[in-house]
Design a protein around this motif. Structure first.
Motif, mmCIF file in Angstrom:
data_model
loop_
_atom_site.group_PDB
_atom_site.id
_atom_site.type_symbol
_atom_site.label_atom_id
_atom_site.label_comp_id
_atom_site.label_asym_id
_atom_site.label_seq_id
_atom_site.Cartn_x
_atom_site.Cartn_y
_atom_site.Cartn_z
ATOM 1 N N VAL A 1 0.945 -1.217 0.090
ATOM 2 C CA VAL A 1 -0.064 0.146 0.126
ATOM 3 C C VAL A 1 0.973 1.171 0.029
ATOM 4 C CG1 VAL A 1 -1.762 1.174 1.175
ATOM 5 C CG2 VAL A 1 -1.910 -1.099 1.307
ATOM 6 N N ASP A 2 0.431 2.163 -0.887
ATOM 7 C CA ASP A 2 1.219 3.394 -1.022
ATOM 8 C C ASP A 2 0.688 4.338 -0.047
ATOM 9 O OD1 ASP A 2 2.088 5.914 -1.887
ATOM 10 O OD2 ASP A 2 1.168 5.653 -3.715
ATOM 11 N N GLY A 3 1.573 4.884 0.883
ATOM 12 C CA GLY A 3 1.362 5.677 1.980
ATOM 13 C C GLY A 3 1.939 7.163 1.667
ATOM 14 N N PHE B 1 -6.693 7.711 2.665
ATOM 15 C CA PHE B 1 -5.762 6.602 3.267
ATOM 16 C C PHE B 1 -6.810 5.688 3.983
ATOM 17 C CE2 PHE B 1 -3.097 4.121 6.023
ATOM 18 C CZ PHE B 1 -2.355 3.453 5.174
ATOM 19 N N GLN C 1 3.573 -1.270 3.790
ATOM 20 C CA GLN C 1 3.108 0.204 3.589
ATOM 21 C C GLN C 1 4.474 0.817 3.112
ATOM 22 O OE1 GLN C 1 1.447 4.429 5.008
ATOM 23 N NE2 GLN C 1 1.421 2.540 6.322
ATOM 24 N N SER D 1 6.593 4.413 1.574
ATOM 25 C CA SER D 1 6.699 5.952 1.376
ATOM 26 C C SER D 1 8.240 6.151 1.135
ATOM 27 C CB SER D 1 5.958 6.542 2.338
ATOM 28 O OG SER D 1 6.903 6.759 3.536
ATOM 29 N N THR E 1 10.076 1.626 3.441
ATOM 30 C CA THR E 1 9.161 0.699 3.339
ATOM 31 C C THR E 1 8.866 -0.026 4.719
ATOM 32 O OG1 THR E 1 9.714 0.270 1.049
ATOM 33 C CG2 THR E 1 8.579 -1.652 2.264
ATOM 34 N N GLU F 1 4.221 -3.824 8.042
ATOM 35 C CA GLU F 1 3.186 -3.594 8.913
ATOM 36 C C GLU F 1 2.724 -4.915 9.708
ATOM 37 O OE1 GLU F 1 1.788 -0.657 9.780
ATOM 38 O OE2 GLU F 1 2.389 0.511 8.063
ATOM 39 N N VAL G 1 -3.899 0.478 10.871
ATOM 40 C CA VAL G 1 -2.623 0.938 10.230
ATOM 41 C C VAL G 1 -2.189 2.403 10.320
ATOM 42 C CG1 VAL G 1 -1.324 1.078 7.839
ATOM 43 C CG2 VAL G 1 -2.590 -1.122 8.814
ATOM 44 N N TYR H 1 -0.864 5.934 8.994
ATOM 45 C CA TYR H 1 -0.393 6.656 7.609
ATOM 46 C C TYR H 1 0.966 7.172 7.864
ATOM 47 C CZ TYR H 1 -0.780 10.156 4.240
ATOM 48 O OH TYR H 1 -0.531 10.849 3.077
ATOM 49 N N THR I 1 -1.812 2.065 -5.344
ATOM 50 C CA THR I 1 -0.801 3.359 -5.303
ATOM 51 C C THR I 1 -1.881 4.511 -6.067
ATOM 52 O OG1 THR I 1 0.934 4.136 -6.165
ATOM 53 C CG2 THR I 1 0.114 2.715 -7.422
#
Length: 292
Positions: free
Chosen positions: A50-52, A61, A88, A90, A93, A96, A115, A117, A154
């Motif tokens: 998942v793109d954060g 998000f 996750q 950004s 990496t 989680e 989770v 962000y 994403t």
């Protein structure tokens, strides 16, 4: 076996034609998403990637997490068939949780809801490499002989190269689905995803409609898990071919399979699988269908 595969795809084609009048266009093929689709399939190790990044924003998000929660509810987690990990990314990496961390549906849903962000950049290539190197190891719960799936979500173009990392994932036998939202780059999604692209690439205009693809994505994941080669060394189990064919037909038509159709499937099974011991008196319900 070749006759079984040929006949199965013939049945699927017939079903598709029957349902064509009710089908409308939607991302990823098929009809618009149905949030109630359940993936009653074989075993799989699935990782949400998942793109954060900061371009998503906290409110969007949360919408992504809601989407992933509903997606997870479609998998058979409680009976141990499906394991779900979460990564996750950004500027860095973050793992989680691993595949063997949350082994019940309740625990998995609770984890998704909590989770945090990150915010940051979008180095998708580095994140793909991270997943390959860290998520599918035996010591973190990845199992031999089961399907491996990555679901990328994403909203933008990667700040690094994705071609080689994505190819490495696919070369390792990992099925990759790419879900793009808002400003995601279509070409990049297609570079990342596994073939066929029309069932592995989803791109929606904004986060408010991401749930529209839920049904199609779940169904396509089910199909990918069922069709993944090399997910075990055992031959097709005797007596289960009929149940497997019927399960796929029920998935397409719904649970109400008529007696005539059941008899047709039974006859097909007998013709193509002469060594299968099929019990004509057995009633197969969706929750009793064993994996093949």
């Amino acid at each position: 076996m070749d006759r079984l595969v040929w006949c199965f795809f013939l049945l699927v084609s017939i079903i598709t034609l029957i349902n064509a009048q009710d089908t409308t266009d939607a991302p990823g093929g098929g009809s618009p998403g149905d949030a109630n689709v359940t993936c009653d399939t074989g075993e799989a190790d699935i990782v949400f990637l998942v793109d954060g990044s900061r371009s998503i924003g906290i409110n969007n998000f949360i919408l992504v997490l809601n989407f992933l929660e509903n997606l997870a509810l479609g998998f058979m987690v409680d009976d141990g068939r499906i394991r779900v990990g979460f990564v996750q990314f950004s500027f860095f990496t973050r793992m989680e949780w691993d595949l063997n961390t949350h082994m019940t549906e309740a625990a998995l849903v609770d984890a998704i809801r909590n989770v945090r962000y990150l915010g940051g950049g979008t180095p998708t290539g580095a994140a793909l490499t991270f997943v390959l190197q860290n998520s599918f190891r035996p010591e973190v719960g990845s199992r031999a002989g089961v399907a491996k799936v990555v679901i990328l979500v994403t909203d933008g173009m990667s700040t690094d190269n994705v071609t080689l990392p994505a190819q490495a994932l696919r070369d390792a036998g990992i099925e990759v689905f790419a879900v793009g939202v808002a400003n995601a780059d279509e070409d990049e999604l297609r570079t990342i995803a596994s073939p066929p692209l029309d069932t592995h690439v989803f791109n929606v205009a904004d986060f408010g409609v991401i749930s529209d693809i839920l049904g199609n994505l779940t169904s396509n994941i089910c199909d990918a898990v069922d069709d993944t080669p090399g997910t075990g060394d055992d031959p097709i189990r005797e007596g289960r071919v009929y149940a497997h064919i019927k399960a796929r037909v029920m998935h397409a038509l719904g649970a109400n399979v008529t007696e005539i159709l059941q008899q047709f499937l039974l006859n097909v099974t007998r013709n193509i699988c002469t060594d299968c011991q099929v019990d004509v008196t057995t009633t197969v319900t969706p929750d009793q269908i064993p994996p093949v």
